[in-house]
Scaffold this active site. Structure first.
Site, PDB file in Angstrom:
ATOM      1  N   CYS A 130       7.263  -2.375   4.484  1.00 26.08           N
ATOM      2  CA  CYS A 130       7.229  -3.832   4.981  1.00 26.08           C
ATOM      3  C   CYS A 130       8.294  -4.451   4.258  1.00 26.08           C
ATOM      4  O   CYS A 130       8.375  -5.619   4.112  1.00 26.08           O
ATOM      5  CB  CYS A 130       5.997  -4.400   4.239  1.00 26.08           C
ATOM      6  N   LYS A 195      -5.048  -9.354   2.164  1.00 29.54           N
ATOM      7  CA  LYS A 195      -4.645  -8.122   3.183  1.00 29.54           C
ATOM      8  C   LYS A 195      -4.850  -6.887   2.397  1.00 29.54           C
ATOM      9  O   LYS A 195      -4.183  -6.416   1.464  1.00 29.54           O
ATOM     10  CB  LYS A 195      -3.355  -8.369   3.709  1.00 29.54           C
ATOM     11  N   ARG A 205      -0.189  -0.396  14.713  1.00 34.18           N
ATOM     12  CA  ARG A 205       1.050   0.104  14.516  1.00 34.18           C
ATOM     13  C   ARG A 205       1.443   0.709  15.509  1.00 34.18           C
ATOM     14  O   ARG A 205       2.648   1.110  15.889  1.00 34.18           O
ATOM     15  CB  ARG A 205       1.049   1.102  13.238  1.00 34.18           C
ATOM     16  N   ARG A 217       0.600   2.031   2.543  1.00 38.24           N
ATOM     17  CA  ARG A 217       0.947   0.472   2.058  1.00 38.24           C
ATOM     18  C   ARG A 217       0.266   0.381   0.704  1.00 38.24           C
ATOM     19  O   ARG A 217      -0.179  -0.724   0.271  1.00 38.24           O
ATOM     20  CB  ARG A 217       0.774  -0.346   3.042  1.00 38.24           C
ATOM     21  N   LYS A 248      -8.084 -10.112   5.862  1.00 42.33           N
ATOM     22  CA  LYS A 248      -7.840  -9.407   6.681  1.00 42.33           C
ATOM     23  C   LYS A 248      -8.060  -7.849   6.289  1.00 42.33           C
ATOM     24  O   LYS A 248      -7.358  -7.485   5.236  1.00 42.33           O
ATOM     25  CB  LYS A 248      -6.289  -9.125   7.155  1.00 42.33           C
ATOM     26  N   SER A 274      -6.893  -4.876  14.854  1.00 43.51           N
ATOM     27  CA  SER A 274      -6.897  -3.955  15.916  1.00 43.51           C
ATOM     28  C   SER A 274      -7.906  -2.844  15.980  1.00 43.51           C
ATOM     29  O   SER A 274      -8.522  -2.631  17.049  1.00 43.51           O
ATOM     30  CB  SER A 274      -5.425  -3.293  16.085  1.00 43.51           C
ATOM     31  N   TYR A 313      -8.096 -10.147  19.129  1.00 43.73           N
ATOM     32  CA  TYR A 313      -7.697  -9.841  20.275  1.00 43.73           C
ATOM     33  C   TYR A 313      -8.447 -10.176  21.444  1.00 43.73           C
ATOM     34  O   TYR A 313      -8.345 -10.054  22.525  1.00 43.73           O
ATOM     35  CB  TYR A 313      -7.448  -8.172  20.213  1.00 43.73           C
TER      36      TYR A 313
END
Ligand code: PBG
Length: 326
Positions: A130, A195, A205, A217, A248, A274, A313
């Site tokens: 990132c 996050k 991803r 991460r 998140k 997701s 979504y």
């Protein structure tokens, strides 16, 4: 008083009664639809791990965003990616990049649709991290400068809200300062303040082609074991000028959503990511869960925990379900 004089079932006897005492609600106006834009034309590329979500080229994106808006969803969260990647992720702040071009097209065709952009480098760096990597570690302060350039290029192309999702320290303050300096005082910042380093980003991803080539991460995203630290992240981002903050993932972090809502004093968003979406989809596709009931329950639970709005979504589909009911 207790049973038999107290009987909580009395107020549950009919749907009208239940409606009178219902404490929380879910409406299309609370939802944000994430969308993925890619270069090219005529592209409508299904994402295998996210049934029902496609990667779209600009004309298809504009068309589908129009349908999302038509269903009553007021906002989209826009993600891009590029096959031309480099160590600084410079495709992310290219004025002719796919996100920037999509923004101009969206704003022209759908001026009332709120467009939020994800601000990160991971879909544009050749290593998938990132930020800018030096000696095997992400250099925080160099990355913050690059992210600020991304935010400005999005603002210039018409973004209403920029949403930094990188978890670098100090990026909200830098982005706010530079947006103001560059003549964009009206562009809001929705900070991905809390996050987590989550296993539930896997399908995303694939969609954004942003998996790290090596490592993970954990050096910048929050440890799933921590909640006090999330509150510190939220408060710092508010001090630095975040207009709204985001937690998140959502469903496994409802305690964090509640604490953010109680303490932040700014609107709180939650991102049903997701993996949360695809898990419900997969179970439903197997006939193991009722998709509509499970999806709407998951979203209502996120609202109950204190989220003012939800990135999901399911947004478009949920808006259609909710519209049909009301
Ligand atoms: C980019 C970004 C990610 C998500 C949103 N922005 C992936 C990541 O941090 O690896 C995840 C969204 C999702 O899973 O739906 N940094």
């Amino acid at each position: 008083m207790s049973f038999p004089s107290t009987r909580l079932r009395r107020l549950r006897r009919t749907e009208s009664l239940r409606g009178l005492v219902r404490e929380n609600s879910l409406s299309p106006a609370d939802l944000v639809q994430p969308m993925f834009v890619v270069a090219g034309s005529g592209v409508r590329q299904p994402i295998d791990s996210m049934p029902g979500i496609d990667r779209l080229s600009i004309a298809e994106l504009v068309e589908e965003a129009g349908e999302v808006a038509g269903a009553g969803v007021p906002a989209i969260l826009l993600f891009g990616s590029s096959s031309e990647k480099d160590e600084a992720g410079s495709g992310a702040f290219d004025d002719e990049g796919v996100v920037q071009m999509a923004l101009r097209a969206l704003k022209e065709a759908l001026p009332d649709l709120v467009v939020i952009t994800d601000v990160c480098l991971c879909a544009y760096t050749d290593h998938g991290h990132c930020g800018f990597v030096r000696d095997g570690e992400i250099d925080n302060d160099v990355t913050v400068e690059l992210l600020s350039k991304v935010a400005i290029s999005h603002a210039e192309a018409g973004a209403d809200v920029v949403a930094p999702s990188d978890m670098m320290d100090g990026r909200v303050g830098s982005i706010r300062y530079q947006l103001d300096e560059e003549g964009h005082p009206g562009v809001a910042i929705l900070s991905y303040a809390a996050k987590y380093r989550s296993a539930f980003y896997g399908p995303f991803r694939d969609a954004a082609d942003s998996a790290p080539a090596s490592g993970d991460r954990a050096g910048h995203q929050l440890d799933p074991a921590n909640a006090d630290e999330a509150v510190r992240e939220v408060m710092l981002d508010v001090e630095e000028g975040a207009d709204a903050v985001m937690v998140k993932p959502a469903g496994y972090y409802l305690d964090v959503v509640r604490r953010a809502k109680d303490e932040a004093g700014v609107p709180v968003a939650a991102y049903q990511v997701s993996g949360e979406y695809s898990a419900i989809k997969a179970a439903a596709d197997n006939g193991w869960l009722d998709e509509r009931a499970a999806a709407l329950e998951s979203l209502l639970s996120i609202r109950r925990s204190g989220a003012d709005f939800i990135v999901t979504y399911f947004a478009r589909q949920a808006a259609q379900w909710l519209g049909r009911d009301s």
